[in-house]
Structures are given as C-alpha cells and as structure tokens.
Design an enzyme around this catalytic site. Structure first.
Site, PDB file in Angstrom:
ATOM      1  N   ARG A   1       0.826  -1.238   0.061  1.00  0.00           N
ATOM      2  CA  ARG A   1      -0.158   0.068  -0.102  1.00  0.00           C
ATOM      3  C   ARG A   1       0.914   1.243  -0.074  1.00  0.00           C
ATOM      4  O   ARG A   1       0.605   2.064  -0.637  1.00  0.00           O
ATOM      5  CB  ARG A   1      -1.026   0.005   1.242  1.00  0.00           C
ATOM      6  N   THR A   2       1.613   1.278   1.048  1.00  0.00           N
ATOM      7  CA  THR A   2       2.387   2.652   0.963  1.00  0.00           C
ATOM      8  C   THR A   2       3.108   3.014  -0.256  1.00  0.00           C
ATOM      9  O   THR A   2       3.228   4.262  -0.598  1.00  0.00           O
ATOM     10  CB  THR A   2       3.462   2.591   2.397  1.00  0.00           C
TER      11      THR A   2
ATOM     12  N   LYS B   1      26.212  -5.558  -1.942  1.00  0.00           N
ATOM     13  CA  LYS B   1      27.708  -5.313  -2.365  1.00  0.00           C
ATOM     14  C   LYS B   1      28.480  -4.608  -1.110  1.00  0.00           C
ATOM     15  O   LYS B   1      29.608  -4.598  -1.031  1.00  0.00           O
ATOM     16  CB  LYS B   1      28.024  -4.655  -3.550  1.00  0.00           C
TER      17      LYS B   1
ATOM     18  N   ARG C   1      11.279   3.651   3.925  1.00  0.00           N
ATOM     19  CA  ARG C   1      10.910   2.655   5.063  1.00  0.00           C
ATOM     20  C   ARG C   1      12.122   1.972   5.413  1.00  0.00           C
ATOM     21  O   ARG C   1      12.788   1.550   4.535  1.00  0.00           O
ATOM     22  CB  ARG C   1       9.642   1.869   4.564  1.00  0.00           C
TER      23      ARG C   1
ATOM     24  N   HIS D   1       4.474   5.544  11.659  1.00  0.00           N
ATOM     25  CA  HIS D   1       4.237   5.501  10.398  1.00  0.00           C
ATOM     26  C   HIS D   1       3.137   6.535  10.270  1.00  0.00           C
ATOM     27  O   HIS D   1       1.974   6.373  10.207  1.00  0.00           O
ATOM     28  CB  HIS D   1       3.506   4.094  10.094  1.00  0.00           C
TER      29      HIS D   1
HETATM   30  N1   CP Z   1      -0.148  -0.530   5.836  1.00  0.00           N
HETATM   31  C1   CP Z   1       0.687  -0.584   5.360  1.00  0.00           C
HETATM   32  O1   CP Z   1       1.874  -0.104   5.793  1.00  0.00           O
HETATM   33  O2   CP Z   1       0.818  -1.405   4.437  1.00  0.00           O
HETATM   34  P1   CP Z   1       2.346  -1.961   3.439  1.00  0.00           P
HETATM   35  O3   CP Z   1       3.079  -2.644   4.409  1.00  0.00           O
HETATM   36  O4   CP Z   1       1.534  -2.794   2.517  1.00  0.00           O
HETATM   37  O5   CP Z   1       2.876  -0.523   3.021  1.00  0.00           O
END
Ligand code: CP
Length: 337
Positions: A70-71, A98, A120, A148
């Site tokens: 999603r993100t 590497k 992330r 998040h």
């Molecule tokens: N909710 C969320 O962060 O989903 P993803 O890990 O798929 O990005």
C-alpha cells in the site's frame, strides 16, 4: 483561499516544515492542514481532476528497505498524480548487497536530482538520520517500531470523513501495540485531534508506560469485550510476527478468540462502529472475512484515502521547499548588491 476554520491563506502558505518524520512533532493545526489539503485533492478528483501539476519538474524517490504494498504504491501514484518523476528503489536488488551503506545509497540516489525521499526501514530513526545527511525532504514511510505517520494520517482522514470530527470519539487500537509503529502514530494523531484512545491486547503486547503516550495519555484494556460497547472506532492492528522474538501468546487461535473481531462482537458493538485495519490483514486472526468485507469496514476507504493524504504531504513539502528556496535566493541577491 479560506479553509473551514476561517483561516486565511492557502494550506501550502501555512505549512512550514521540510520533512515529515512523525506525528509526535506536529501540532493539531499542522495535522488538520494536511487532512484539509487531502480533502481538497479528493474534491478535485471528484470533479475529474486526477492529473495535477503541483510537483511538475520534481523527482520523488521511494527508498524501501522493508516490504510494502500500500505505502510504496500509493506514494508512487501520488507523486505521478502531481506530475513528478519517480524512482522506485528496492533494497534486495541494489548495491546494498555489495556492502554499500544506507547513507551512501541515499546520497547517490539524491545526487541524480531528487527533491523528496520517501523511506521505509526496519530501524527506528532511519528517516531522521537521512534528514541530517540529505538536502532532499524526507518522509517517513515507517521506521521500525517507531512511527508510520502517513498511515495514521489516512486513518484520521477516514474517521473524520465518516464522523465529521475526531473530537470526543473513543478509538480502540487492538492487537500488537508493542511492535506497532501504526499504533504510536495513531496515538499521537488521535489524541492531538481530541479523541479518547484505548489500547487493547494481551498484556505481553502492550508496551510499558504506554498510558503516558499521546497528548493526554491513553487507557489500557486487556479485554476487547469490556470496551466494545463504548467504542466508536476499532483499529485492528496486525500481529507483527516478523518483529517478535518470542511467543507473546499461546496460539493464534487463542488470540483470535479473545481479540479477533468477528460477527458476534460486531453485534455487541455500537450500531455505527467503524472497523479500520492498516493492512495487510490476516483474515481469521485480527478479524474474520465477514467483518473485513462487511458494512462496518472502511478498510478499502483507508487505501483510497492513503493516496490523497500522500499527495497532500508531497505537495506541502514541495511548496515549502520552493518557498524557502525563493527566500534563500532573495537573501543571496540582497547580499551581493
Ligand atoms: N499499511 C501499510 O503500511 O501497508 P504496506 O506495508 O503494504 O505498505
């Protein structure tokens, strides 16, 4: 432009941050501003304006060192909807394998002319570290067990859309609070906007001193059945098996029995209870399929709104970059006269 609160000036004129690292740092006004800008994008999309020019001539890099559906997809799409170029980096097929470091990787990608970096990482604080080393704006797309922020923003947006306001609502976060960055960002965002927050789960999955988190603290419960009737919104957090280093409950079946949302619990809940889940969902663990796909679920609304909230964040940060670059140029010109 005048917003719903009667404040003069566009949302972008009132935004004054280079990075989005977490909701703990933001004021209620700043959070509301992001949501209002997202609502404006939603209004425009409703009128068929799905391709906008707000990020034309800029580049957004997605640096994902952990899996995401999603993100990552919605940041990429959000940047494209605003006419930015995008770069999607995947750790597994990169020169990290590497021995290149995290900072060197980010600086090399930035050197190709990147304005905003979405990151992330499994380590808490990784986006904060990047913000110290890059000129680009940094957006936290989930760091370890810390925050998040855009997930919480889309949760807030979705609740506000369905209920009009967060103020006075009781929101219960259920599940693996201990390992959840979504829980932490939700606690900050919800309490800043005036919601009452209950965290609910087995005591082994509730972090110590959690009741002190947020703007005015949170309440703790170890029984979903006890808090069900007073809850307006239930956010079902995923059990983060990948972050757990020992067994936190006897079995998945037992967890689902005590903390899973199912048809029987829906019948005992408020008639208009909203069911949220950040995804990915484990059907049959945090919630049963009839609840996930039922009339109280706004899970896919969350995903739709995630795109708008991420457009809002990218747009506001870029506007701030352009505003401050303009001021810098003016100061340099003045100095050279
Ligand atoms: N909710 C969320 O962060 O989903 P993803 O890990 O798929 O990005």
């Amino acid at each position: 432009m005048t917003d719903d609160n009667g404040d003069a000036g566009t949302f972008a004129e009132r935004w004054s941050r280079k990075h989005l690292l977490g909701l703990q740092d933001l004021t209620a006004e700043e959070i509301t501003l992001i949501l209002d800008q997202a609502a404006e994008f939603k209004r425009l999309a409703g009128e068929g304006e799905t391709k906008l020019s707000g990020l034309a001539g800029t580049t957004v890099a997605n640096l994902f060192f952990e899996p995401s559906t999603r993100t990552r997809t919605s940041f990429s799409l959000a940047a494209k909807r605003l006419s930015a170029d995008t770069v999607d980096f995947t750790a597994a097929s990169s020169s990290l394998t590497k021995g290149e470091t995290f900072i060197d990787t980010a600086r090399n990608i930035e050197a190709m002319g990147v304005d905003q970096v979405v990151v992330r990482h499994s380590s808490s604080g990784a986006p904060h570290l990047l913000a110290q080393h890059l000129d680009a704006s940094v957006i936290n797309a989930g760091d370890g067990m810390h925050e998040h922020p855009t997930q919480a923003l889309l949760d807030l947006f979705t609740i506000r859309e369905h209920r009009g306001s967060l103020k006075g609502l009781t929101v219960t976060l259920v599940g693996d609070i201990l390992h959840s960055r979504v829980a932490r960002s939700n606690i900050w965002g919800l309490t800043k906007l005036g919601a009452r927050v209950i965290v609910c789960g087995p005591s082994t999955l509730i972090p110590p001193h959690v009741e002190r988190l947020g703007e005015h603290g949170v309440e703790v419960s170890n029984s979903l059945d006890e808090v069900l009737s007073e809850t307006d919104v239930i956010n079902l957090l995923r059990i983060q098996f990948e972050r757990q280093r020992s067994a936190f409950f006897p079995s998945i079946r037992e967890y689902a029995h005590f903390f899973g949302m199912n048809g029987e619990r829906i019948r005992k809940a408020k008639k208009d209870v909203l069911i949220l889940a950040p995804g990915p969902i484990n059907r049959g663990v945090e919630l049963t399929p009839d609840v996930a796909d039922g009339p109280h679920s706004v899970i896919l609304d969350q995903v739709t709104n995630g795109l708008l909230v991420r457009m809002s964040v990218l747009f506001l940060l870029q506007q701030y970059r352009e505003k401050t670059a303009g001021l810098q140029t003016a100061a340099n010109t003045e100095g050279s006269l």
